[in-house]
Design an enzyme around this catalytic site. Structure first.
Site, mmCIF file in Angstrom:
data_model
loop_
_atom_site.group_PDB
_atom_site.id
_atom_site.type_symbol
_atom_site.label_atom_id
_atom_site.label_comp_id
_atom_site.label_asym_id
_atom_site.label_seq_id
_atom_site.Cartn_x
_atom_site.Cartn_y
_atom_site.Cartn_z
ATOM 1 N N ASP A 140 0.833 -1.214 -0.131
ATOM 2 C CA ASP A 140 -0.122 0.035 -0.074
ATOM 3 C C ASP A 140 0.906 1.368 -0.171
ATOM 4 O OD1 ASP A 140 -2.155 -1.768 0.104
ATOM 5 O OD2 ASP A 140 -2.335 -1.505 2.514
HETATM 6 N N1 URA Z 1 -1.258 -5.950 3.996
HETATM 7 C C1 URA Z 1 -1.729 -4.454 3.901
HETATM 8 O O1 URA Z 1 -2.725 -4.489 4.361
HETATM 9 N N2 URA Z 1 -1.131 -3.835 3.080
HETATM 10 C C2 URA Z 1 0.320 -4.004 2.570
HETATM 11 O O2 URA Z 1 0.725 -3.086 1.802
HETATM 12 C C3 URA Z 1 0.593 -5.355 2.460
HETATM 13 C C4 URA Z 1 -0.212 -6.162 3.340
#
Ligand code: URA
Length: 233
Positions: free
Chosen positions: A101
């Site tokens: 993310d």
């Molecule tokens: N899980 C999440 O919620 N976000 C990420 O970036 C990676 C794994």
């Protein structure tokens, strides 16, 4: 491969631009200036504008992703992870393996090997991803149990995962899936909002302390071999 084509693949410009670069004497192979753009490249040492150039077309790298960058090849509005890489990686189609993310930091692999990337993110292979999450409310033994059984999220039930409480508000979490917002959604389903999330391991590749946020490095030969083994290749 022709020298002008190789230079183009390595990000030195269009075919006509690299032909010009060669013709004006800016390119040397093993110490010898080459002025014929059609000359074949035969694994010699390549110097462009006096600087030795990495000629490998296959690359796998580890980035310590900082916050604020999108895991995408390009985006019309937002900065992507490619903004902190030399242009050659995009030119070589060295692509992220899965996604982090925008606000997640830590280990993000990139590879030119599409088959490797595909296998590493395949749910069939159960490759471990390890995260450290900081959350708003105190973690408790029930969270460990819920994670080990498989957290029931709003629209999926996660595979069993390992949650270790490091501090009252900090956990290390090992998952073998990579669904959208996987870890944040598992934490949310157990009553916690994620304040920060960092990936510290992807399969056999551990994010080392020396790799600063916003930096990247090539994998070592041992790491590359371990990654291919993990992918069953
Ligand atoms: N899980 C999440 O919620 N976000 C990420 O970036 C990676 C794994």
């Amino acid at each position: 491969m022709r020298l002008d084509a190789l230079l183009s693949r390595l990000g030195f410009g269009s075919r006509s631009e690299t032909q010009r670069l060669i013709r004006v004497g800016k390119v040397r192979l093993d110490g010898e200036t080459v002025t014929d753009p059609s000359r074949s490249f035969r694994e010699e040492k390549l110097f462009v504008n006096g600087a030795e150039t990495d000629t490998r077309l296959k690359r796998t790298i580890l980035m310590n992703k900082p916050k604020g960058l999108l895991t995408a090849a390009e985006d019309p509005r937002q900065e992507t992870v490619f903004s902190i890489l030399p242009r050659v990686y995009a030119k070589l189609s060295c692509m992220p393996v899965g996604r982090l993310d925008k606000d997640t930091t830590g280990a993000l692999l990139f590879t030119t090997d599409g088959e490797l990337a595909h296998r590493l993110i395949s749910p069939k292979r159960d490759i471990e991803k390890v995260y450290v999450a900081r959350v708003d409310t105190a973690l408790c033994p029930e969270d460990i149990e819920a994670f080990s059984k498989g957290v029931v999220c709003s629209d999926f039930t996660a595979k069993p995962a390992l949650l270790t409480i490091l501090e009252p508000h900090t956990a290390r979490i090992t998952v073998t899936e990579g669904k959208y917002h996987q870890v944040k959604r598992m934490l949310k389903a157990t009553g916690h909002e994620t304040l920060s999330l960092k990936r510290i391991r992807f399969g056999p590749i551990v994010l080392d302390e020396a790799l600063q946020e916003g930096s990247y490095r090539e994998l070592t030969e041992e790491e590359t071999a371990a990654l291919y083994r993990a992918a069953g290749m």
